[in-house]
Write an enzyme that holds these catalytic residues in place. Structure first.
Site, PDB file in Angstrom:
ATOM      1  N   SER A  21      14.304   4.690 -51.047  1.00 51.69           N
ATOM      2  CA  SER A  21      13.004   5.312 -50.789  1.00 51.69           C
ATOM      3  C   SER A  21      12.900   6.686 -51.445  1.00 51.69           C
ATOM      4  O   SER A  21      13.851   7.464 -51.446  1.00 51.69           O
ATOM      5  CB  SER A  21      12.817   5.456 -49.289  1.00 51.69           C
ATOM      6  OG  SER A  21      11.592   6.085 -49.001  1.00 51.69           O
ATOM      7  N   GLY A  46       8.568   7.179 -48.313  1.00 53.28           N
ATOM      8  CA  GLY A  46       8.457   7.475 -46.883  1.00 53.28           C
ATOM      9  C   GLY A  46       7.002   7.578 -46.447  1.00 53.28           C
ATOM     10  O   GLY A  46       6.191   8.248 -47.081  1.00 53.28           O
ATOM     11  N   ALA A  70      13.157  18.806 -52.352  1.00 52.87           N
ATOM     12  CA  ALA A  70      12.507  19.260 -51.128  1.00 52.87           C
ATOM     13  C   ALA A  70      11.063  18.792 -51.152  1.00 52.87           C
ATOM     14  O   ALA A  70      10.138  19.572 -50.969  1.00 52.87           O
ATOM     15  CB  ALA A  70      12.594  20.775 -51.020  1.00 52.87           C
ATOM     16  N   CYS A 130      15.527  12.706 -42.845  1.00 52.75           N
ATOM     17  CA  CYS A 130      14.955  13.522 -43.921  1.00 52.75           C
ATOM     18  C   CYS A 130      15.237  14.992 -43.644  1.00 52.75           C
ATOM     19  O   CYS A 130      14.831  15.517 -42.608  1.00 52.75           O
ATOM     20  CB  CYS A 130      13.446  13.309 -44.040  1.00 52.75           C
ATOM     21  SG  CYS A 130      12.738  14.384 -45.322  1.00 52.75           S
ATOM     22  N   LYS A 165      17.961   4.576 -41.298  1.00 53.99           N
ATOM     23  CA  LYS A 165      18.610   5.376 -42.346  1.00 53.99           C
ATOM     24  C   LYS A 165      19.231   6.623 -41.726  1.00 53.99           C
ATOM     25  O   LYS A 165      18.543   7.439 -41.103  1.00 53.99           O
ATOM     26  CB  LYS A 165      17.586   5.768 -43.414  1.00 53.99           C
ATOM     27  CG  LYS A 165      18.220   6.392 -44.659  1.00 53.99           C
ATOM     28  CD  LYS A 165      17.191   6.494 -45.786  1.00 53.99           C
ATOM     29  CE  LYS A 165      17.802   6.985 -47.089  1.00 53.99           C
ATOM     30  NZ  LYS A 165      16.792   7.032 -48.172  1.00 53.99           N
ATOM     31  N   ILE A 191      24.051   6.971 -47.240  1.00 56.13           N
ATOM     32  CA  ILE A 191      23.611   8.181 -46.579  1.00 56.13           C
ATOM     33  C   ILE A 191      22.265   8.641 -47.153  1.00 56.13           C
ATOM     34  O   ILE A 191      21.960   8.390 -48.320  1.00 56.13           O
ATOM     35  CB  ILE A 191      24.648   9.330 -46.772  1.00 56.13           C
ATOM     36  CG1 ILE A 191      24.881   9.609 -48.253  1.00 56.13           C
ATOM     37  CG2 ILE A 191      25.927   9.020 -46.055  1.00 56.13           C
ATOM     38  CD1 ILE A 191      25.794  10.797 -48.536  1.00 56.13           C
ATOM     39  N   THR A 193      20.186  12.239 -48.007  1.00 62.35           N
ATOM     40  CA  THR A 193      20.728  13.368 -48.782  1.00 62.35           C
ATOM     41  C   THR A 193      21.505  14.341 -47.905  1.00 62.35           C
ATOM     42  O   THR A 193      21.276  14.448 -46.708  1.00 62.35           O
ATOM     43  CB  THR A 193      19.575  14.131 -49.467  1.00 62.35           C
ATOM     44  OG1 THR A 193      18.627  14.500 -48.466  1.00 62.35           O
ATOM     45  CG2 THR A 193      18.913  13.283 -50.528  1.00 62.35           C
TER      46      THR A 193
END
Lengths: 303, 266
Positions: A21, A46, A70, A130, A165, A191, A193
């Site tokens: 994603s 997302g 970001a 996230c 996730k 994973i 980030t």
């Protein structure tokens, strides 16, 4: 040709290679490079209950062997997805999976419920990891209670395959995995980030508008492999591995460490056709080593 | 979401051969690449060049099309040495292979319905790069083209004969060592007359000044933006700029924007 099929608790994949994603848009952006139906699955951007503009520019910093982002879940909201994007995806015969994020438990459940009615969406990936949003996101994924509460609410709202996730920014990722398994998750992907940062010494300011961001690319692969190895030993549900996969060899490492499938993310930016090379490379590895099926190497790391 | 524009050529990955790589001055070089089967490319579109063999340059480098020789399958890239990626490209030798993703972005607007109103193409520094292919394309459609090019000083100057072959060339330098002294917006070309359309590429402060001039005089104006990019395809949402309708990707919605779309305070 080896048998590349894998099964994520009822979700049948023609091969174990999915797109991560946020790195593959809605798939259509890559249609000039990839026959989308050849992918094991496509996990789209997302999606949240309401439109989000995301974070201000600059949102990206290149670092050795990777990048920080970001973006902050920029998307037009689930209703826009249902009305305008889904109709473009539905005619393409692929496993479409929607990544779902939210800033409270109710938003996750409401978004999942709207997606549950879409025939051609095979599964959702619940993003409790996230690192780029102020509320929700990773904060749910860093405690067993937070992770459990989101998964419990989404499970009630979403009957099809639910992947969760996970964030690596925790002390014990296996503990979080066990908590979401207990609440009914069908699979975990990991994973997301790693929380990171970059500094510009000329301006003496952070590179990213948000100061910190999510680190991805081959620099995170050893961490990701370790997490997949730990989680695969801790849960019964299938594990989907991701983090810095650039080649078929990388993907095979994750499969050996216990991943039933893999997601390819940042590598799509370097080579938009890389997923096809990875699928072909897994097949070549299996044939050259005398395996008839990818199942024969999943979790078969000899320790 | 990607535009469903039927005029857009299919994007592709091409292993290009380096035809030549020429040092132009202390910081600029011209990389010329050849490949067969290149798709049609519009002025203002760009390419992403893969940088191999250095972990410090992980992502592709977005570089505008300086010139295109379609029949020979040659593209020319005017590049400024800035960091690890462009340093690496400066070391490529004729015969080397480099992987290029193209064509990317929307490109500059070209005249419709035989409109031949004169245009001024304003460039600053390495931002002059996309204006040559634009100017040649416009001239080919019968549009009178003037180039107004700004440099810091004579040291930054390039051989502009390719521009001179396409249209009138006007120069400013900040120190007055070549052409008129000052910024492009002070140049007599803009002070004494008003063009029908301005298209510009260069440092953001310069483009904002050009946009302010255009806005004050009611002249339509397009700017070509440069933000840090990853995918180049509109997927990662890293390179966004603010617009009247929210964040848009510079790589796929741009890099060329009409100033009326942006939220610049001008």
């Amino acid at each position: 040709m080896a048998d590349l099929r894998v099964d994520i608790r009822g979700l049948q994949l023609s091969n174990p290679v999915l797109t991560a994603s946020g790195t593959f848009g809605y798939g259509l952006e890559f249609a000039d490079f990839v026959p989308l139906e050849r992918l094991g699955g496509i996990i789209v951007k997302g999606t949240t209950i309401a439109r989000r503009e995301g974070n201000p520019y600059p949102r990206m910093a290149e670092v050795p062997s990777g990048m920080l982002n970001a973006v902050g879940l920029q998307n037009k909201g689930v209703d826009y997805f249902v009305d305008h994007i889904y109709p473009q995806l539905a005619p393409i015969a692929a496993n479409w999976i929607v990544n779902v994020s939210g800033s409270c438990v109710e938003d996750y459940a409401a978004t999942a419920e709207k997606l549950a009615g879409l025939e051609h969406i095979s599964a959702i990936e619940v993003n409790i990891s996230c690192p780029n949003v102020k509320q929700g996101g990773m904060s749910f994924g860093t405690t067993t209670q937070g992770a459990g509460s989101v998964v419990r609410a989404v499970r009630k709202a979403y009957p099809k395959t639910m992947i969760v996730k996970l964030s690596p920014n925790v002390t014990d990722i296996a503990e979080i995995a066990r908590a979401v398994e207990a609440e009914g998750a069908d699979s975990v992907s990991l994973i997301n980030t790693l929380l990171g940062m970059a500094v510009n010494v000329k301006t003496r300011r952070p590179v990213l508008s948000t100061v910190t961001g999510g680190l991805s690319g081959p620099c995170v692969k050893p961490v990701a492999l370790r997490c997949v190895w730990q989680v695969a030993k801790a849960v019964q549900i299938p594990v989907i591995g991701l983090g810095g996969i650039m080649t078929a060899t990388d993907a095979i490492e994750f499969l050996l460490a216990g991943a039933t499938a893999v997601e390819v993310g940042t590598a799509n930016f370097i080579d938009p056709s890389v997923t096809m090379k990875i699928i072909d490379g897994i097949n070549t590895y299996l044939e050259e080593n005398g395996f008839q099926s990818v199942q024969q190497i999943i979790g078969k790391l000899e320790v | 979401m990607p535009h469903k524009n039927e005029n857009m050529a299919k994007k592709g990955l091409f292993d290009c051969t380096v035809v030549s790589n020429e040092t132009l001055n202390h910081s600029y070089f011209m990389l010329r690449l050849q490949a067969d089967g290149l798709p049609a490319m519009r002025p203002g579109q760009f390419v992403e060049v893969r940088i191999d063999h250095t972990p410090d340059a992980f992502l592709r480098r977005p570089i505008s099309l300086h010139d295109v020789q379609a029949a020979e399958g040659i593209i020319s890239l005017l590049i400024q040495r800035v960091g690890a990626g462009t340093q690496h490209l400066a070391t490529l030798k004729p015969g080397d292979t480099v992987n290029v993703l193209l064509p990317l972005g929307n490109g500059f607007s070209l005249p419709e319905n035989g409109d031949r109103r004169p245009r001024v193409l304003v460039g600053g520094g390495v931002g002059i790069a996309p204006l040559l292919y634009l100017g040649r394309t416009l001239a080919g459609q019968g549009v009178p083209v003037s180039f107004l090019l700004g440099f810091r000083s004579q040291r930054e100057m390039l051989d502009l004969s390719a521009f001179e072959a396409v249209g009138s060339v006007y120069i400013t330098t900040e120190d007055g060592s070549v052409g008129e002294k000052g910024f492009v917006t002070n140049h007599s070309l803009l002070q004494n007359g008003q063009p029908g359309f301005i298209q510009t590429c260069g440092p953001t402060p310069m483009m904002k000044a050009v946009a302010a001039y255009a806005s004050a005089h009611g002249i339509p104006c397009e700017v070509s933006l440069e933000n840090k990019m990853a995918c180049g395809l509109g997927a990662c949402l890293c390179c966004v700029t603010e617009t009247q309708t929210g964040h848009k990707c510079v790589c796929s919605d741009g890099p060329v924007f009409n100033i009326s779309e942006l939220t610049w305070q001008i």
